[in-house]
Design a protein around this motif. Structure first.
Motif, mmCIF file in Angstrom:
data_model
loop_
_atom_site.group_PDB
_atom_site.id
_atom_site.type_symbol
_atom_site.label_atom_id
_atom_site.label_comp_id
_atom_site.label_asym_id
_atom_site.label_seq_id
_atom_site.Cartn_x
_atom_site.Cartn_y
_atom_site.Cartn_z
ATOM 1 N N HIS A 43 40.768 32.334 37.622
ATOM 2 C CA HIS A 43 41.994 31.546 37.747
ATOM 3 C C HIS A 43 42.735 31.522 36.414
ATOM 4 O O HIS A 43 42.137 31.237 35.374
ATOM 5 C CB HIS A 43 41.662 30.107 38.169
ATOM 6 C CG HIS A 43 40.978 30.025 39.496
ATOM 7 N ND1 HIS A 43 41.665 30.056 40.686
ATOM 8 C CD2 HIS A 43 39.672 29.934 39.827
ATOM 9 C CE1 HIS A 43 40.816 29.974 41.689
ATOM 10 N NE2 HIS A 43 39.594 29.907 41.196
ATOM 11 N N GLU A 44 44.021 31.832 36.464
ATOM 12 C CA GLU A 44 44.857 31.803 35.260
ATOM 13 C C GLU A 44 44.847 30.416 34.626
ATOM 14 O O GLU A 44 44.814 30.273 33.416
ATOM 15 C CB GLU A 44 46.305 32.191 35.607
ATOM 16 C CG GLU A 44 46.487 33.637 35.943
ATOM 17 C CD GLU A 44 46.424 34.530 34.723
ATOM 18 O OE1 GLU A 44 46.788 34.084 33.616
ATOM 19 O OE2 GLU A 44 46.014 35.690 34.879
ATOM 20 N N LEU A 45 44.848 29.388 35.475
ATOM 21 C CA LEU A 45 44.869 28.015 34.996
ATOM 22 C C LEU A 45 43.634 27.685 34.152
ATOM 23 O O LEU A 45 43.679 26.840 33.271
ATOM 24 C CB LEU A 45 44.942 27.062 36.194
ATOM 25 C CG LEU A 45 45.163 25.584 35.906
ATOM 26 C CD1 LEU A 45 46.500 25.370 35.212
ATOM 27 C CD2 LEU A 45 45.116 24.778 37.185
ATOM 28 N N HIS A 49 38.842 32.272 33.767
ATOM 29 C CA HIS A 49 37.449 31.991 34.116
ATOM 30 C C HIS A 49 37.348 31.599 35.588
ATOM 31 O O HIS A 49 38.332 31.250 36.225
ATOM 32 C CB HIS A 49 36.895 30.847 33.244
ATOM 33 C CG HIS A 49 36.847 31.191 31.801
ATOM 34 N ND1 HIS A 49 35.950 32.078 31.266
ATOM 35 C CD2 HIS A 49 37.607 30.778 30.762
ATOM 36 C CE1 HIS A 49 36.140 32.192 29.977
ATOM 37 N NE2 HIS A 49 37.154 31.415 29.638
ATOM 38 N N THR A 50 36.125 31.624 36.098
ATOM 39 C CA THR A 50 35.887 31.202 37.477
ATOM 40 C C THR A 50 35.486 29.727 37.501
ATOM 41 O O THR A 50 35.092 29.163 36.478
ATOM 42 C CB THR A 50 34.760 32.032 38.115
ATOM 43 O OG1 THR A 50 33.528 31.712 37.474
ATOM 44 C CG2 THR A 50 35.026 33.526 38.002
ATOM 45 N N LEU A 51 35.568 29.118 38.682
ATOM 46 C CA LEU A 51 35.131 27.726 38.819
ATOM 47 C C LEU A 51 33.629 27.605 38.583
ATOM 48 O O LEU A 51 33.155 26.607 38.042
ATOM 49 C CB LEU A 51 35.496 27.192 40.200
ATOM 50 C CG LEU A 51 36.993 27.022 40.457
ATOM 51 C CD1 LEU A 51 37.238 26.627 41.913
ATOM 52 C CD2 LEU A 51 37.589 25.994 39.526
ATOM 53 N N TYR A 119 41.165 40.093 40.048
ATOM 54 C CA TYR A 119 40.943 38.646 39.956
ATOM 55 C C TYR A 119 39.865 38.166 40.918
ATOM 56 O O TYR A 119 39.214 37.171 40.669
ATOM 57 C CB TYR A 119 42.242 37.868 40.185
ATOM 58 C CG TYR A 119 43.021 37.721 38.910
ATOM 59 C CD1 TYR A 119 42.680 36.745 37.981
ATOM 60 C CD2 TYR A 119 44.061 38.573 38.614
ATOM 61 C CE1 TYR A 119 43.368 36.618 36.797
ATOM 62 C CE2 TYR A 119 44.754 38.458 37.424
ATOM 63 C CZ TYR A 119 44.404 37.485 36.517
ATOM 64 O OH TYR A 119 45.074 37.372 35.338
ATOM 65 N N SER A 120 39.688 38.883 42.033
ATOM 66 C CA SER A 120 38.654 38.463 42.974
ATOM 67 C C SER A 120 37.326 39.177 42.737
ATOM 68 O O SER A 120 36.376 38.970 43.472
ATOM 69 C CB SER A 120 39.127 38.691 44.419
ATOM 70 O OG SER A 120 39.307 40.060 44.667
ATOM 71 N N ARG A 121 37.258 39.992 41.690
ATOM 72 C CA ARG A 121 36.021 40.698 41.361
ATOM 73 C C ARG A 121 35.002 39.711 40.799
ATOM 74 O O ARG A 121 35.273 38.954 39.884
ATOM 75 C CB ARG A 121 36.286 41.792 40.335
ATOM 76 C CG ARG A 121 35.027 42.525 39.872
ATOM 77 C CD ARG A 121 35.322 43.541 38.792
ATOM 78 N NE ARG A 121 36.207 44.590 39.239
ATOM 79 C CZ ARG A 121 35.840 45.637 39.968
ATOM 80 N NH1 ARG A 121 34.590 45.759 40.334
ATOM 81 N NH2 ARG A 121 36.718 46.545 40.324
#
Length: 154
Positions: A43-45, A49-51, A119-121
């Protein structure tokens, strides 16, 4: 005043952790695959990084225990589908059994589809994204020829 501020911050963090846990558990009820993708998408936000990474960094242990088992499995197995092995044996058993004879792996293991975008990798997913995947498969000459062969089209 410092201990009070620290206590307030800990309470706020616990509140947000509980809200995140409820959101992910609800998403899992709808679709496990979508819930895993939610936790594994960069996530750009969050600075790319991922959650899941954020939960690990924040030491959100309750969230990790309740919501992230499948994500952890996907990270461990990379391109192999953790639940897709045949004969109901876990994928890791087949990986060990096929290591001396790797040509058997496609016969007994299911592999995850390639990511739809970078981004979904998943961080442990290594497969390249084929040209035209997922929405413009006709742009990929190899896929078009395989389809023609399977349908007996000259």
């Amino acid at each position: 005043a410092r201990p009070e501020v620290a206590q307030d911050m800990e309470e706020t963090a616990a509140e947000f952790e509980e809200m995140a846990r409820e959101v992910v558990l609800q998403a899992r009820e709808e679709s496990m695959a979508d819930a895993v993708e939610l936790l594994e998408t960069r996530h750009e936000l969050l600075g790319g990084h991922t959650l899941f990474d954020l939960a690990v960094t924040c030491r959100a242990d309750t969230f990790l225990v309740n919501c992230c088992k499948e994500v952890n499995d996907h990270r461990f197995y990379g391109d192999i589908e953790p639940d897709g092995a045949c004969l109901r044996l876990p994928a890791w058993v087949w990986v060990v059994l096929c290591s001396p004879l790797p040509f058997l792996a496609p016969l007994v293991l299911d592999f995850r589809l390639p990511p739809e975008s970078e981004y979904s990798r998943s961080p442990s997913q290594r497969r390249a994204i084929p040209q035209g995947y997922p929405n413009r498969l006709t742009q990929n000459e190899k896929l078009v020829s395989v389809r023609k062969e399977s349908m007996n089209i000259p």
